[in-house]
Design a protein around this motif. Structure first.
Motif, mmCIF file in Angstrom:
data_model
loop_
_atom_site.group_PDB
_atom_site.id
_atom_site.type_symbol
_atom_site.label_atom_id
_atom_site.label_comp_id
_atom_site.label_asym_id
_atom_site.label_seq_id
_atom_site.Cartn_x
_atom_site.Cartn_y
_atom_site.Cartn_z
ATOM 1 N N GLN A 47 0.832 -1.204 0.000
ATOM 2 C CA GLN A 47 0.000 0.000 0.000
ATOM 3 C C GLN A 47 0.868 1.257 0.000
ATOM 4 O O GLN A 47 0.584 2.207 -0.735
ATOM 5 C CB GLN A 47 -0.927 -0.019 1.213
ATOM 6 C CG GLN A 47 -1.987 -1.098 1.144
ATOM 7 C CD GLN A 47 -2.838 -1.153 2.396
ATOM 8 O OE1 GLN A 47 -3.808 -0.423 2.532
ATOM 9 N NE2 GLN A 47 -2.460 -2.016 3.329
ATOM 10 N N VAL A 48 1.903 1.266 0.819
ATOM 11 C CA VAL A 48 2.816 2.412 0.846
ATOM 12 C C VAL A 48 3.488 2.589 -0.514
ATOM 13 O O VAL A 48 3.616 3.704 -1.021
ATOM 14 C CB VAL A 48 3.866 2.257 1.957
ATOM 15 C CG1 VAL A 48 4.955 3.319 1.830
ATOM 16 C CG2 VAL A 48 3.208 2.357 3.328
ATOM 17 N N GLN A 49 3.898 1.472 -1.127
ATOM 18 C CA GLN A 49 4.554 1.563 -2.428
ATOM 19 C C GLN A 49 3.604 2.097 -3.486
ATOM 20 O O GLN A 49 4.001 2.889 -4.350
ATOM 21 C CB GLN A 49 5.090 0.192 -2.854
ATOM 22 C CG GLN A 49 5.975 0.234 -4.087
ATOM 23 C CD GLN A 49 7.244 1.036 -3.861
ATOM 24 O OE1 GLN A 49 7.966 0.799 -2.902
ATOM 25 N NE2 GLN A 49 7.508 2.010 -4.713
ATOM 26 N N ALA A 50 2.334 1.684 -3.433
ATOM 27 C CA ALA A 50 1.342 2.205 -4.381
ATOM 28 C C ALA A 50 1.157 3.706 -4.196
ATOM 29 O O ALA A 50 1.067 4.460 -5.179
ATOM 30 C CB ALA A 50 0.014 1.468 -4.201
ATOM 31 N N ILE A 51 1.103 4.144 -2.945
ATOM 32 C CA ILE A 51 0.982 5.580 -2.679
ATOM 33 C C ILE A 51 2.235 6.312 -3.140
ATOM 34 O O ILE A 51 2.168 7.390 -3.748
ATOM 35 C CB ILE A 51 0.708 5.821 -1.181
ATOM 36 C CG1 ILE A 51 -0.675 5.281 -0.801
ATOM 37 C CG2 ILE A 51 0.801 7.308 -0.845
ATOM 38 C CD1 ILE A 51 -0.957 5.297 0.682
ATOM 39 N N ASP A 52 3.415 5.728 -2.867
ATOM 40 C CA ASP A 52 4.669 6.355 -3.301
ATOM 41 C C ASP A 52 4.703 6.528 -4.813
ATOM 42 O O ASP A 52 5.127 7.569 -5.330
ATOM 43 C CB ASP A 52 5.863 5.513 -2.857
ATOM 44 C CG ASP A 52 6.214 5.702 -1.393
ATOM 45 O OD1 ASP A 52 5.629 6.603 -0.759
ATOM 46 O OD2 ASP A 52 7.053 4.955 -0.888
ATOM 47 N N ASN A 53 4.277 5.519 -5.554
ATOM 48 C CA ASN A 53 4.287 5.610 -7.011
ATOM 49 C C ASN A 53 3.316 6.681 -7.495
ATOM 50 O O ASN A 53 3.600 7.398 -8.459
ATOM 51 C CB ASN A 53 3.941 4.255 -7.631
ATOM 52 C CG ASN A 53 5.055 3.241 -7.467
ATOM 53 O OD1 ASN A 53 6.222 3.609 -7.316
ATOM 54 N ND2 ASN A 53 4.725 1.964 -7.487
ATOM 55 N N ALA A 54 2.159 6.783 -6.832
ATOM 56 C CA ALA A 54 1.196 7.820 -7.201
ATOM 57 C C ALA A 54 1.732 9.208 -6.851
ATOM 58 O O ALA A 54 1.552 10.165 -7.614
ATOM 59 C CB ALA A 54 -0.140 7.567 -6.505
#
Length: 549
Positions: free
Chosen positions: A91-98
């Motif tokens: 989830q953190v990685q998805a937010i980071d990519n966004a």
């Protein structure tokens, strides 16, 4: 827009209720000087992203409104694993990519994030979205506002499972001498025929709510990056965004990033043409309330989430939890816990020393990361039961990747996550533990290698493996040839296996005092060194400088 429509969770749907803005004020109080966004980073109100973003990685396996239960946020028995390190990390990685798509840096959670209440986690994540864009954070959670937010996740008079936007207080006061700082104007003939107007952004308060979310991070992604129209998703998670031009599109994001006033001017309205200034501008504090209901409804373990945002003058009451506490624990920086470069806190647990663009990291078998000589500080995720770190590698962008024996991959310092063995179906996983990870210098993807010699590619080209072939000894490491992009595997008996990389020799078939435990590459010559458990070093195509054996 009906801000009072109650919505019920139904199945695994992904919907967010509409947004409530404050539309009332106390007589005689008007604000000035709303926060500007001129110096902010990324996309801030009144601007919004051009379209929705599909979460990458797709942590809860959703496509539009339809979600498929699976890893990493559900375990192999399809039971919820929302707080597991692998789920949180994805989830953190998805937010980071966004965030990266807007030019905003990574999301650094506080070191004690897993010990915070769900409401405190909502608060922290929302503040991280604000400060990452140069906006002032909410100073803290206020108990009375938490109680009001609770009415959004458990609306009075409605059956369990319903949720709606919490109603903000009118003329809100938090104690003697405190008032809301409203961004409003008086209209009409005072004192008999007048009204107070608080249009658009800059209002002193707002509320948001969401249903069908698996965690505060999931709610944040929906509010911030799937709140509009279009993009890779078949639909939006915002039920008020009914068309590309609908007024409700990006409303939740606008409220999270709203330019709430940080100072106020008190005036007295004596007529429509006379506003007498009674005092100089005074500071205003941004405060927040949050609530979460994670009860199980209709067989789906998804929760309701609500938040209230307010700006107030005067001294706020004691905070339930404050942004200062989050910062002290590393929120936004990853520097909450002092790091010991010798791993003195964890004697005998060192696994890898990884070079960063500046300095280096030492990674322990327990998952701790020590940042040394200027390397970016990292708040490492807690490992699940039975997991231990077995390898680490740096990425071309300067990030850090860590793998565990169970096949989990943890991406830090901006490293991109492409997937991992732990997230694959059981039938696709190796029958032996994962022993190493290596990064492709061309793509930034990576390979995981298992003790049976199997190599698994994630965002990197596959060049071959020893999987399925007989081995005299288990594989213990992997290294990449910087010239060809191929890789070498090394076994504990010193045998080296080349795939897309030149073979320079090995200790296979030669007697060893202790087993080989690793391989390292000389970037100057393209040769490699093998190291044994007793400190012995064996050089092949690389200069020999000595050893500890």
């Amino acid at each position: 827009m009906d801000a009072r429509t109650a919505v019920k969770i139904s199945g695994a749907c992904r919907v967010i209720t509409c947004i409530a803005l404050v539309v009332a004020a106390a007589l005689g109080i008007v604000t000035a000087m709303p926060v500007g966004a001129a110096s902010a980073l990324g996309i801030v109100p009144p601007a919004n992203p051009p379209q929705n973003i599909l979460p990458n990685p797709n942590y809860d396996n959703c496509s539009g409104d339809s979600c498929t239960v699976g890893p990493p946020c559900y375990n192999s028995s399809f039971e919820p694993a929302f707080s597991s390190p692998s789920c949180v990390q994805e989830q953190v990685q998805a937010i980071d990519n966004a965030r990266a798509a807007e030019g905003v840096g990574p999301l650094y959670l506080p070191t004690d994030y897993g010990q915070l209440t769900p409401a405190e986690q909502v608060f922290v994540v929302i503040d991280l979205e604000r400060v990452g864009r140069g906006l002032p954070p909410f100073a803290g959670l206020v108990s009375s506002l938490d109680s009001l937010a609770e009415t959004g996740v458990n609306p009075p008079g409605l059956p369990p499972g319903y949720w709606e936007d919490p109603v903000l207080p009118s003329g809100f006061s938090l104690g003697a001498g405190t008032n809301l700082a409203w961004d409003c104007t008086l209209q009409g003939q005072y004192p008999y025929d007048y009204s107070v107007s608080c249009p658009g952004l800059g209002n002193a308060g707002a509320s948001i709510a969401a249903g069908g979310m698996i965690s505060p991070l999931d709610a944040d992604f929906s509010w911030m990056y799937n709140d509009g129209w279009g993009g890779s998703l078949s639909s939006t998670s915002n039920i008020d965004c009914t068309s590309p031009a609908a007024q409700g599109c990006w409303g939740h994001r606008d409220n999270i990033l709203g330019p709430y006033p940080t100072s106020a001017r008190f005036v007295s309205a004596t007529s429509t043409s006379s506003l007498q200034v009674l005092a100089s501008p005074v500071p205003a504090t941004l405060v927040m309330g949050a609530a979460v209901d994670n009860a199980l409804y209709d067989g789906f373990p998804e929760g309701n989430y609500a938040a209230i945002f307010l700006s107030m003058t005067g001294t706020p009451p004691p905070f339930v939890y404050s942004w200062a506490q989050a910062v002290a624990a590393g929120a936004g920086t990853g520097r909450g816990v002092p790091q010991d470069c010798s791993l003195g806190f964890y004697p005998g647990t060192g696994v890898a020393l990884v070079r960063a663009k500046v300095g280096y990291w030492i990674v322990s078998s327990q998952g701790q990361v020590s940042s040394c000589s200027g390397a970016p500080a990292i708040v490492a995720a807690s490992l699940p039961a039975g997991a231990k770190v077995t390898g680490a590698a740096s990425t071309p962008s300067g990030g850090l990747l860590v793998t565990t024996n169970l096949g989990g991959v943890y991406a830090y310092a901006g490293a991109r996550y492409y997937g991992c063995l732990e997230a694959l179906p059981a039938a696709a996983q190796p029958g032996s533990p994962v022993v190493g990870i290596a990064v492709d210098p061309a793509t930034g993807g990576y390979w995981q290698v298992a003790a049976d010699g199997g190599v698994y590619s994630f965002g990197a080209p596959f060049h071959g493996s020893m999987g399925g072939h007989p081995l005299n000894a288990p594989v213990v490491g992997i290294a990449v040839d910087p010239a060809t992009g191929g890789y070498w595997l090394v076994a504990s008996d010193g045998g080296v296996f080349s795939f897309g990389a030149p073979f320079h020799g090995s200790m296979g078939g030669h007697p060893l005092n202790e087993p080989v435990v690793g391989i390292a590459v000389d970037p100057a010559t393209g040769g490699y060194w093998l190291v044994a458990a007793d400190g012995g070093v064996f050089s092949f195509g690389a200069p020999y400088y000595g050893s500890a054996a």
